[in-house]
Every structure is written in structure tokens, then in C-alpha cells.
Design an enzyme around this catalytic site. Structure first.
Site, mmCIF file in Angstrom:
data_model
loop_
_atom_site.group_PDB
_atom_site.id
_atom_site.type_symbol
_atom_site.label_atom_id
_atom_site.label_comp_id
_atom_site.label_asym_id
_atom_site.label_seq_id
_atom_site.Cartn_x
_atom_site.Cartn_y
_atom_site.Cartn_z
ATOM 1 N N TYR A 16 0.821 -1.216 0.000
ATOM 2 C CA TYR A 16 0.000 0.000 0.000
ATOM 3 C C TYR A 16 0.855 1.267 0.000
ATOM 4 O O TYR A 16 0.606 2.205 0.754
ATOM 5 C CB TYR A 16 -0.966 0.018 1.205
ATOM 6 C CG TYR A 16 -1.756 -1.251 1.367
ATOM 7 C CD1 TYR A 16 -2.665 -1.664 0.378
ATOM 8 C CD2 TYR A 16 -1.588 -2.071 2.472
ATOM 9 C CE1 TYR A 16 -3.375 -2.835 0.497
ATOM 10 C CE2 TYR A 16 -2.303 -3.250 2.609
ATOM 11 C CZ TYR A 16 -3.195 -3.631 1.608
ATOM 12 O OH TYR A 16 -3.905 -4.800 1.738
ATOM 13 N N TYR A 143 -13.741 -6.125 4.716
ATOM 14 C CA TYR A 143 -12.482 -6.359 3.999
ATOM 15 C C TYR A 143 -12.183 -7.851 4.062
ATOM 16 O O TYR A 143 -12.209 -8.459 5.133
ATOM 17 C CB TYR A 143 -11.326 -5.574 4.625
ATOM 18 C CG TYR A 143 -9.988 -5.913 4.011
ATOM 19 C CD1 TYR A 143 -9.587 -5.322 2.817
ATOM 20 C CD2 TYR A 143 -9.145 -6.857 4.606
ATOM 21 C CE1 TYR A 143 -8.372 -5.647 2.234
ATOM 22 C CE2 TYR A 143 -7.927 -7.190 4.029
ATOM 23 C CZ TYR A 143 -7.552 -6.576 2.848
ATOM 24 O OH TYR A 143 -6.347 -6.913 2.266
ATOM 25 N N ASP A 244 -15.520 -15.065 7.848
ATOM 26 C CA ASP A 244 -14.103 -14.731 7.650
ATOM 27 C C ASP A 244 -13.520 -14.373 9.019
ATOM 28 O O ASP A 244 -13.632 -13.249 9.484
ATOM 29 C CB ASP A 244 -13.990 -13.563 6.666
ATOM 30 C CG ASP A 244 -12.551 -13.116 6.441
ATOM 31 O OD1 ASP A 244 -11.650 -13.611 7.160
ATOM 32 O OD2 ASP A 244 -12.325 -12.252 5.580
ATOM 33 N N LYS A 273 -3.745 -15.589 9.513
ATOM 34 C CA LYS A 273 -2.977 -14.620 10.298
ATOM 35 C C LYS A 273 -2.255 -15.253 11.479
ATOM 36 O O LYS A 273 -1.128 -15.708 11.354
ATOM 37 C CB LYS A 273 -3.875 -13.469 10.742
ATOM 38 C CG LYS A 273 -4.143 -12.439 9.636
ATOM 39 C CD LYS A 273 -4.710 -11.157 10.185
ATOM 40 C CE LYS A 273 -5.035 -10.158 9.101
ATOM 41 N NZ LYS A 273 -3.854 -9.613 8.410
#
Length: 423
Positions: A16, A143, A244, A273
């Protein structure tokens, strides 16, 4: 050896950021527990768990030992036609830990891929039943990752994936849940998503959402009754529900999985993660016997996905050690203590004119500002204050490792207060 920052700036594309005007990067020499040691010798308290992955901080003896032990046996072997003990052991752990009825485990290599797998599972399930469906329903400000399927179910309006929207499948977006986690519930919050389900049920393969906590889309905590209501909608109209839990899984919200706040079971769950304690990339998508059997008995006969590093033995071995460490510690008490400290030490931010809101849930603390921050400027101030906090947009937040001390967490919160205080 000093880091070659000129090469880094010229050739290495960081997430990003721009290659013409890249954000500053700070060189890390080593990391231990909750501290990052920069090449300059400065030590920074890590408030980010390296994007929410390092549950136990850095250089964890049990995880180091698992990696060293496994690498002498095999670092990788293909999962097609072969299997191994680390994957079997991890599968057993995930089946026993995750919500009920999730019995089939697809081991993949990143959170975004886990979401892609979940979407493909849902699509192939309906195809196998002879009633193909081609769209997903989700909620705004969510997201789910940076790959194309995941981007398509991430809010396209004004979000980081806005410029790709013409290339993405068109999905159905319900408004963000209007009632926050700690507010009084009102069932009217479900009216708009209910209407969307009724009007589009014949073509919705699944509803996908981040349970309770919307992460990178805005760090918003919504009411558990909303999630319970969505599960009821899926049951009533025969839709699949994908949870999610890549950011929320393994205790971050105060429950082992955020779905437990609403006492519901999804049809498909994505985890990642912190699965390996932040040591390496690994994720998993779990589903039910019914869905797996339906896909397997369909025309294709197989599930059409197979990453090269699927079930990587080294990653699985570290994941097993990480999950053992989590379950053998009193993680509930650790997360509850972090929640109390965050509430206490972030509360002064409520008084600042620059601050719109402050919210805390589990080991997540968020200060939402009225204006977006200048990341380079704010980052430099945080480093000068001895902390590592990576804000985005209008959000300054922390998701610290579970082993953080009160003094370290107070320093993180004090730094946030100091940086967001009007000059």
C-alpha cells in the site's frame, strides 16, 4: 551490516505504498517478545502484532523449537497424493477448536486464498446441486483480502479496491450494521439485509462477512444479534454462511472465534494470520461434511483448487506449536486484562477534539479520528515515542501480542493520546 535503504527504496515495493514517493521504512535488526529492535538500536513496543499475527510476540521458544525440529525432517512436500503428521495433527486441532460441524479442512497459504477457497466452495456446492448461483451478499465496510474474489466482496465504494471494480464480479452489498457491539439491540437493523436476501435469494451462493469485528475496512464492532439474525436468514432461505475469521480467530475478540459472541455456527470458516503465531504464512478453510460431500459427488467430482504450498509441513508444525501454546495458556484472562487496560488508558482520548470515537473489544483498541492522518508524519512521531503503531485513514489502533505488559500497553496508549492531541 547496515541495511541498504537506497536499494530498498528504489527496488522493493512495500504494501500500500508508492514507488515514486514511498513511505519511510524503518530497518528492523531483531525482535524479542513485544519489542522490535531497529538497526539504530532503538527499541519499539509493537502494538500491531505484525498485522495481527504474532499472538505471542517474537522469538518464541516453543515456536522456534517446532520450526527447527521440522526443518531437519522436511521443509516442504507436495500435498497432492502425499500427507504428513504436521498436517494431520493441525487438522485435528482445527476441527476440535472451531465451531460445531466444521469437519473438512482445506489447508492453504494465505488469508486471501482462504477466502478465495471459501467462495469457490460455495459456488461449486450449488453447481453440484444442479442450481448454480453466481453472487455473494456481504455488508459494506468489510475487507476480505487483496485477490480478485476477495476484492469482489470487499466494499468497492471509496475503498482500497475501488479502481478495480469494473474488473470484479458484481456482488450484493447490504448496509453496515447500524448497531454497535455494546448498544441496545433493535431488530430493525436487519430489515435492509433481509430485503436484499428476499429479492436475490435465487442467485445468492452465500453471505460472507467478518463476524462481529470488521477489520481493515474500518475497525467497526457490530452487535452479536445482527450476526445471529444473518444466520437465521441463511437458514430460512437456504443460503450458506461464510465467516471470515482471519483477523478475529484465536481469541482476539475475547472469544476463541468471534462467531461465539452470537452462538452461531457458519457453514464455512476462514482462519489465518495468527494461525502460526506470525511465523509464516498459512491459512485454512473449513466446511461441513454435507458441503464437502455435495461438492465431491457433483459433476466435477473434486474440489477445483490446489495451491503449491498447500499443507506445507514447516508451517503446519509451527501452527501446531502455536495452537498448543494458546490453549495451554490462560488466554481468556490475558485478553480480558488487555481489554481492561485498553479501556483505562485510551479513555483520555475521548476528550480530544480530534477524536470521533474510542472503542475497545478484547485485545483490540481503536481511536477513530475526524480527519485522516498523514501516515509518514504520524509514524515518525510514534517511533520517537518508542512504539510501533501503523495507522490507516482516520484510524489509529492497536492489536498487541497477548503477552504484553501493563507498562508496555500504557506506553502505547499514552503515545496515541500524545500524537492525536491537537497541536
Amino acid at each position: 551490516m547496515s541495511l541498504d535503504h537506497q536499494f530498498d527504496k528504489k527496488h522493493l515495493w512495500h504494501p500500500y505504498t508508492s514507488m515514486s514517493e514511498p513511505l519511510p521504512c524503518y530497518g528492523v535488526e531483531s525482535a524479542e517478545q513485544c519489542l522490535l529492535t531497529l538497526e539504530s538500536g532503538e527499541k519499539l513496543i509493537d502494538g500491531m502484532s505484525s498485522w495481527w499475527a504474532c499472538l505471542f510476540g517474537y522469538n518464541v521458544p516453543e515456536l522456534n523449537a517446532a520450526a527447527k525440529n521440522q526443518i531437519d525432517k522436511m521443509a516442504h512436500v507436495m500435498f497432492g497424493g502425499l500427507t504428513h503428521q504436521p498436517a494431520i495433527e493441525l487438522g485435528k486441532k482445527l476441527v476440535s477448536m472451531t465451531p460445531k460441524h466444521l469437519e473438512k479442512v482445506f489447508l492453504c497459504d494465505s488469508g486471501s486464498v482462504a477466502v478465495e477457497v471459501s467462495l469457490k466452495m460455495a459456488l461449486q456446492y450449488w453447481h453440484a446441486k444442479g442450481t448454480p448461483k453466481s453472487q455473494f451478499l456481504t455488508i459494506r465496510n468489510g475487507y476480505h483480502g487483496d485477490t480478485f474474489g476477495a476484492m469482489s466482496v470487499t466494499d468497492p465504494e471509496g475503498a482500497m479496491h475501488d479502481l478495480y471494480h469494473r474488473f470484479l464480479p458484481e456482488q450484493i452489498f447490504a448496509p453496515q450494521p447500524s448497531i454497535c457491539f455494546h448498544e441496545q439491540w433493535n431488530s430493525d437493523s436487519l430489515l435492509e439485509i433481509t430485503e436484499l436476501v428476499i429479492n436475490n435469494k435465487s442467485n445468492i451462493a452465500a453471505i460472507i462477512l467478518e463476524p462481529i469485528v470488521q477489520g481493515a475496512g474500518g475497525m467497526y464492532f457490530y452487535h452479536p444479534e445482527y450476526l445471529k439474525g444473518v444466520r437465521a436468514l441463511c437458514d430460512e432461505y437456504d443460503l450458506l454462511l461464510i465467516a471470515d475469521e482471519i483477523a478475529t480467530g484465536f481469541g482476539r475478540t475475547g472469544k476463541l472465534f468471534a462467531c461465539e459472541h452470537a452462538d452461531i455456527n457458519p457453514d464455512i470458516i476462514c482462519v489465518g494470520k495468527s494461525l502460526t503465531g506470525g511465523y509464516m504464512s498459512l491459512a485454512a478453510t473449513l466446511t461441513t461434511e454435507h458441503i464437502a460431500r455435495t461438492i465431491s459427488d457433483g459433476k466435477a467430482g473434486v474440489f477445483m483448487h490446489g495451491p503449491t504450498f498447500m499443507g506445507n509441513p514447516l508451517a503446519c508444525a509451527v501452527a501446531n506449536a502455536s495452537l498448543d501454546k494458546l490453549m495451554n495458556m490462560n488466554w481468556q484472562q490475558s485478553v480480558k486484562q488487555i481489554e481492561q487496560w485498553l479501556q483505562q488508558y485510551l479513555s483520555p482520548c475521548h476528550t480530544l477534539s480530534t477524536v470521533k470515537s474510542v472503542r475497545v473489544l478484547g485485545a483490540i483498541g481503536v481511536v477513530q479520528l475526524n480527519e485522516a492522518v498523514d501516515v509518514a508524519v504520524v509514524q515518525k512521531k510514534f517511533v520517537e515515542l518508542g512504539v510501533w503503531i501503523r495507522p490507516f485513514g482516520k484510524l489509529v489502533y492497536v492489536m498487541p501480542p497477548y503477552i504484553i505488559t501493563e507498562a508496555q500497553l500504557k506506553q502505547l496508549c499514552d503515545a496515541i493520546y500524545q500524537v492525536v492531541t491537537p497541536s
